[in-house]
Scaffold this active site. Structure first.
Site, PDB file in Angstrom:
ATOM      1  N   GLU A  72     -20.512   0.206   9.107  1.00 15.34           N
ATOM      2  CA  GLU A  72     -21.302   0.508  10.312  1.00 15.34           C
ATOM      3  C   GLU A  72     -21.228   1.974  10.712  1.00 15.34           C
ATOM      4  O   GLU A  72     -22.209   2.551  11.181  1.00 15.34           O
ATOM      5  CB  GLU A  72     -20.847  -0.361  11.495  1.00 15.34           C
ATOM      6  CG  GLU A  72     -21.292  -1.812  11.420  1.00 15.34           C
ATOM      7  CD  GLU A  72     -20.405  -2.657  10.520  1.00 15.34           C
ATOM      8  OE1 GLU A  72     -19.399  -2.135   9.997  1.00 15.34           O
ATOM      9  OE2 GLU A  72     -20.730  -3.848  10.336  1.00 15.34           O
ATOM     10  N   HIS A 131     -15.754 -12.016  17.415  1.00 12.27           N
ATOM     11  CA  HIS A 131     -17.196 -12.190  17.195  1.00 12.27           C
ATOM     12  C   HIS A 131     -17.890 -12.759  18.439  1.00 12.27           C
ATOM     13  O   HIS A 131     -18.945 -13.366  18.329  1.00 12.27           O
ATOM     14  CB  HIS A 131     -17.462 -13.139  16.008  1.00 12.27           C
ATOM     15  CG  HIS A 131     -17.180 -12.538  14.665  1.00 12.27           C
ATOM     16  ND1 HIS A 131     -15.908 -12.290  14.213  1.00 12.27           N
ATOM     17  CD2 HIS A 131     -18.005 -12.132  13.674  1.00 12.27           C
ATOM     18  CE1 HIS A 131     -15.964 -11.759  12.995  1.00 12.27           C
ATOM     19  NE2 HIS A 131     -17.229 -11.657  12.650  1.00 12.27           N
TER      20      HIS A 131
END
Ligand SMILES: Cc1ncc(C[n+]2csc(CCOP(=O)(O)OP(=O)(O)O)c2C)c(N)n1
Lengths: 334, 321
Positions: B57, B126
């Site tokens: 990322e 998450h």
């Protein structure tokens, strides 16, 4: 490699001299208390940005570092606007909002000096991606040091540029130190060439105090990137003369190292070469010297004569689009 | 249209409209996205403009910033909002500050789409929501659509905006649908919307909590005869203080509800706006409903326990009546 044209050999010298005199003046102004904040000088390293940027066109982009004056001057920056930025003036490249570590020039393709180690490299990959998507043959160059090379962003950028075969030239400017500790505190391999190998990126190491050697490596690397050959890495080994920042007394460096710095002087080396080749004599050197000193003096005068950024200028340039920022904040957004 | 299909529809529209737009992220191209949110776009626009990235990322967020600086309009997907932590420098120190540091020379027309929120037993790494972090960064815009209609409208607005904008979608909303059609116009940032008009209490919510708030309002109407106004913020940065003030002046009572911890959260900003704009009209202190100060746990029973539900909203309203 064909011979470097005489005018270019002279220009390489002149650009290095411009960086040197600009930074010497910056150091003096800082010591005199005329520049806010802190500054990092690249004195001794002028051959690296000069040799690299001489191989670039106007459309090509660079990302510079916290020690970035040289990179930006070599890309063609106006010394007056740079000095004004260092002084925090309204006429500076960042209108006084960025300072030494954040000089930007969209027109010159300078996608920022950067106060964050390892941040410029992914950004440079994006510039390379844009070039590819736009069908342009622009090349994207990114400078970083051995200190920054420990950042994840540098590794991710090298991987991404290689996976996507983007026109990115990684320039590892190895000046022996990262802040106050030497190379081996930061890197486990003898050269950045070894690192590049891990990503499948072709790489060379050159004497970063020899501007013509840097230029020749750049010409080759840039041509490869421009013609769709994917990223390359050029390691240029050079020497940092001053402290990490101005005011750093460098007590951590061996005395003999500090005493022998001038032996590596890239300017002397190029001047000697030009004289030996009959391209420049005593008189020619003096003419260049006077011209550059004059230019730097004009830059300082421009900076000093420029209006201070008004305190409320702080409210400008947060957003490009209409609409206020935080609810209730000042309505000014541009 | 379904929530994730609205994302796809907005992307399709913008990819078609503007050749400078491209979309990238992990598995968004050939595989069509982990939630099928981009299915078909790769076939329609090709691998260059609907681009699968390596799982790094920091690298591709930075590449998006660089692309935005050089004439492209990148849309990046960070599949789970928690992954922002690996690339936050590129958002906060780079994307958000570049225009400012460059004295207004540069613009960063970057859109980031991410899936936040809990309720799917995805575990502590998450399930987070980070609108309060991102919303406090000058230079960033943050929007959180709660309906498929707004996904289309806000995502289009984000892509057309010249500022870096984070569009936080909610995993818990992936299954929802509304009667919106393709062609929703861009929705301006900073405009909250009244989802249900009412007289006695204002309930402020955003993202997945809007639905919960509407259900609470139904119960309060049926069981207590209380008429609740439900406001969907939609935009976190900028925040629609005006609508909050107007509603609070009408009802005199405000409850805000959020999925994230309340400390230094958006509910506190709502309370500040309301007290600044409607102090003299208030009949009770503003109630901030949110989870306890913990990460989001995995086991369904624990996750259900920490997340605010209809019961906690009803309870908070009853407390100030
Ligand atoms: C992310 C980040 N970590 C740490 C620093 C502090 N810092 C500034 S310069 C520097 C050393 C950089 O060394 P190098 O990359 O070799 O460049 P040089 O200073 O030698 O030009 C450090 C650690 C920073 N600016 N950014």
């Amino acid at each position: 490699m064909k011979e470097i044209a005489p005018e270019l050999r002279l220009r390489l010298y002149e650009t290095m001299l411009r960086i040197r005199r600009f930074e010497e003046e910056t150091g003096a102004l800082f010591a005199a208390g005329e520049l806010p904040g802190f500054v990092h000088l690249s004195i001794g390293q002028e051959a690296v940005p000069t040799g690299i940027c001489a191989a670039l066109g106007h459309e090509d982009t660079i990302t510079a570092t916290h020690r970035g004056h040289g990179h930006i001057i070599a890309k063609g920056a106006d010394l007056g606007r740079m000095m004004a930025e260092l002084m925090g003036k309204r006429t500076g490249y960042g209108a006084g909002k960025g300072g030494s570590m954040h000089i930007f020039s969209v027109d010159l393709g300078v996608l920022g000096a950067n106060g964050i180690l390892g941040a410029g490299q992914p950004i440079a990959v994006g510039a390379g991606l844009s070039a590819k998507l736009q069908g342009s043959d622009r090349v994207s160059v990114t400078f970083f040091g051995e200190g920054a090379s420990a950042q994840g962003g540098v590794h991710e950028a090298m991987n991404l540029a290689a996976v996507w075969k983007l026109p990115v030239v990684f320039v590892a400017e190895i000046n022996g130190y990262a802040e106050l500790t030497p190379y081996q505190y930061h890197v486990s391999v003898p050269s950045m060439v070894d690192r590049a190998g891990g990503y499948g990126i072709p790489a060379v190491s050159v004497d970063g105090n020899d501007v013509e050697a840097v230029y020749e490596a750049a010409v080759e690397g840039v041509a490869r990137a421009r013609s769709g050959g994917g990223p390359v890495l050029i390691e240029a080994r050079t020497t940092r003369w001053h402290g990490h920042f101005e005011g750093d007394r460098q007590l951590y460096r061996p005395a003999e190292e500090l005493e022998s710095l001038a032996d590596h002087d890239p300017l002397t080396r190029q001047a000697d070469r030009l004289v030996a080749a009959g391209l420049l004599g005593e008189e020619g050197l003096n003419v260049l010297e006077r011209r550059v000193v004059e230019e730097v003096a004009e830059a300082v005068a421009f900076g000093r004569g420029s209006p201070e950024a008004a305190p409320e200028d702080a409210l400008l340039h947060v957003y490009a689009s209409e609409g206020a920022g935080a609810a209730g904040a000042a309505e000014v957004t541009r | 249209m379904k929530y994730h299909a609205a994302m796809r529809e907005a992307l399709r529209c913008e990819l078609e409209r503007d050749p400078a737009v491209f979309f990238m992220g992990e598995d968004v191209g050939l595989p069509g996205g982990i939630f099928a949110q981009s299915r078909g776009l790769y076939e329609e626009f090709g691998a260059e403009r609907v681009r699968d990235t390596p799982a790094g990322e920091l690298g591709f967020m930075g590449a998006a910033v660089g692309a935005a600086l050089t004439g492209s309009r990148p849309v990046v997907e960070i599949s789970f909002a928690d992954f922002f932590m690996t690339c936050i420098d590129q958002l906060v120190n780079q994307a958000a500050k570049i225009r400012y540091m460059s004295g207004g020379q540069a613009k960063v027309p970057l859109t980031v789409i991410t899936f936040g929120g809990a309720g799917r037993n995805a575990g502590p790494q998450h399930s987070g929501s980070y609108e309060a972090w991102l919303g406090s960064v000058p230079g960033l815009r943050v929007v959180m659509p709660s309906t498929p209609h707004d996904v289309q409208g806000l995502l289009k607005a984000a892509i057309r905006s010249d500022d870096p904008t984070i569009v936080i979608l909610n995993k818990a909303l992936l299954g929802i649908a509304d009667d919106s059609e393709p062609g929703v116009e861009p929705i301006p940032f900073g405009k909250a919307v009244v989802r249900r008009e009412g007289e006695h209490v204002t309930i402020v919510a955003w993202s997945a909590m809007v639905q919960t708030a509407l259900e609470a309002a139904d119960i309060l109407a049926a069981e207590d005869g209380v008429s609740c106004e439900v406001i969907d913020l939609r935009s976190i940065q900028p925040l629609d203080g005006e609508l909050l003030g107007a509603s609070a002046r009408k009802t005199g009572r405000v409850v805000t509800v959020q999925e994230t911890v309340t400390f230094a959260g958006i509910g506190a900003e709502v309370a500040a706006e309301v007290s600044r704009r409607a102090f003299g009209w208030l009949d009770a202190p503003v109630q901030i409903v949110g989870p306890p100060f913990t990460p989001v746990p995995f086991a369904p029973a624990m996750e259900g326990f920490v997340l605010p539900g209809v019961g906690s909203i009803v309870g908070a309203v009853r407390e100030i009546l």
